[in-house]
Motif scaffolding. Sequence first.
Motif, short mmCIF file in Angstrom:
data_model
loop_
_atom_site.label_atom_id
_atom_site.label_comp_id
_atom_site.label_asym_id
_atom_site.label_seq_id
_atom_site.Cartn_x
_atom_site.Cartn_y
_atom_site.Cartn_z
N UNK A 10 -8.23 120.51 -19.30
CA UNK A 10 -7.06 120.57 -18.41
C UNK A 10 -5.77 120.41 -19.19
N UNK A 11 -5.76 119.51 -20.15
CA UNK A 11 -4.56 119.29 -20.96
C UNK A 11 -4.29 120.52 -21.83
N UNK A 12 -5.33 121.08 -22.43
CA UNK A 12 -5.17 122.29 -23.25
C UNK A 12 -4.62 123.44 -22.41
N UNK A 13 -5.13 123.57 -21.19
CA UNK A 13 -4.67 124.63 -20.28
C UNK A 13 -3.19 124.44 -19.94
N UNK A 14 -2.80 123.21 -19.64
CA UNK A 14 -1.41 122.92 -19.31
C UNK A 14 -0.49 123.24 -20.50
N UNK A 15 -0.93 122.89 -21.69
CA UNK A 15 -0.14 123.17 -22.90
C UNK A 15 0.02 124.68 -23.11
N UNK A 16 -1.06 125.42 -22.90
CA UNK A 16 -0.99 126.88 -23.07
C UNK A 16 -0.10 127.52 -22.01
N UNK A 17 -0.17 127.01 -20.79
CA UNK A 17 0.69 127.55 -19.73
C UNK A 17 2.16 127.29 -20.04
N UNK A 18 2.46 126.13 -20.60
CA UNK A 18 3.83 125.82 -20.97
C UNK A 18 4.29 126.73 -22.11
N UNK A 19 3.43 126.93 -23.10
CA UNK A 19 3.77 127.82 -24.22
C UNK A 19 4.04 129.23 -23.71
N UNK A 20 3.21 129.69 -22.76
CA UNK A 20 3.40 131.03 -22.18
C UNK A 20 4.72 131.10 -21.41
N UNK A 21 5.06 130.05 -20.66
CA UNK A 21 6.32 130.03 -19.91
C UNK A 21 7.51 130.06 -20.87
N UNK A 22 7.40 129.36 -21.99
CA UNK A 22 8.46 129.40 -23.01
C UNK A 22 8.61 130.81 -23.57
N UNK A 23 7.48 131.45 -23.86
CA UNK A 23 7.49 132.82 -24.38
C UNK A 23 8.13 133.77 -23.37
N UNK A 33 4.41 117.83 -19.92
CA UNK A 33 4.82 116.48 -20.35
C UNK A 33 4.01 115.43 -19.61
N UNK A 34 3.82 115.62 -18.31
CA UNK A 34 3.05 114.67 -17.51
C UNK A 34 1.60 114.60 -17.98
N UNK A 35 0.98 115.76 -18.15
CA UNK A 35 -0.42 115.81 -18.55
C UNK A 35 -0.60 115.22 -19.96
N UNK A 36 0.27 115.58 -20.88
CA UNK A 36 0.14 115.08 -22.25
C UNK A 36 0.38 113.57 -22.34
N UNK A 37 1.34 113.07 -21.59
CA UNK A 37 1.59 111.63 -21.58
C UNK A 37 0.38 110.89 -21.01
N UNK A 38 -0.19 111.42 -19.94
CA UNK A 38 -1.37 110.81 -19.34
C UNK A 38 -2.55 110.87 -20.31
N UNK A 39 -2.75 112.01 -20.90
CA UNK A 39 -3.86 112.18 -21.86
C UNK A 39 -3.70 111.23 -23.04
N UNK A 40 -2.49 111.12 -23.57
CA UNK A 40 -2.23 110.23 -24.72
C UNK A 40 -2.50 108.78 -24.34
N UNK A 74 -2.58 122.07 -27.69
CA UNK A 74 -3.70 122.72 -27.00
C UNK A 74 -4.88 122.87 -27.96
N UNK A 75 -4.59 123.25 -29.19
CA UNK A 75 -5.64 123.42 -30.19
C UNK A 75 -6.37 122.09 -30.44
N UNK A 76 -5.62 121.00 -30.52
CA UNK A 76 -6.24 119.69 -30.71
C UNK A 76 -7.07 119.28 -29.49
N UNK A 77 -6.56 119.55 -28.31
CA UNK A 77 -7.27 119.18 -27.09
C UNK A 77 -8.55 120.00 -26.90
N UNK A 78 -8.59 121.19 -27.48
CA UNK A 78 -9.80 122.01 -27.38
C UNK A 78 -11.00 121.26 -27.96
#
Length: 122
Positions: free
Chosen positions: A102-115, A26-33, A91-95
């Motif tokens: 960094x934002x794509x990596x954070x998104x993927x790590x969050x998706x993995x944690x959810x999984x 959330x922090x990384x995506x808000x900053x990136x946006x 993450x796909x969009x940030x690629x």
Amino acid sequence: MTTSQQELVRFLEDRFACAQACTECARVCALRASLLDPGGTQNQELARRKGIMCAEVCDATCRVLSEEGGQDEAVMRMQLEWCRTVCLECAHLYDGQSDGEAAAKSCRECARACTDFLATLG
């Protein structure tokens, strides 16, 4: 420690790890946006909107994971699956964005944690 105690500890650890990943995403995506120009290209605007949405979904997921007491497992499962989906889309969009690794990596790590946490729900 009994098996049920071990399962509870794993559940709580995975829940905490997922909440931490959601908070960071959330922090990384808000900053990136906030760094993307709202009047920029169509691709930039899409990434900005998706980043805002991802930050909001991750924040909501963190709140659900932080609640105490009897939660409906089905509601928790839906929230986690929604978060995972939005994070992977983001993450796909940030690629495709410059400096978006960094934002794509954070998104993927969050998706993995959810999984991972979904796996503890059975």
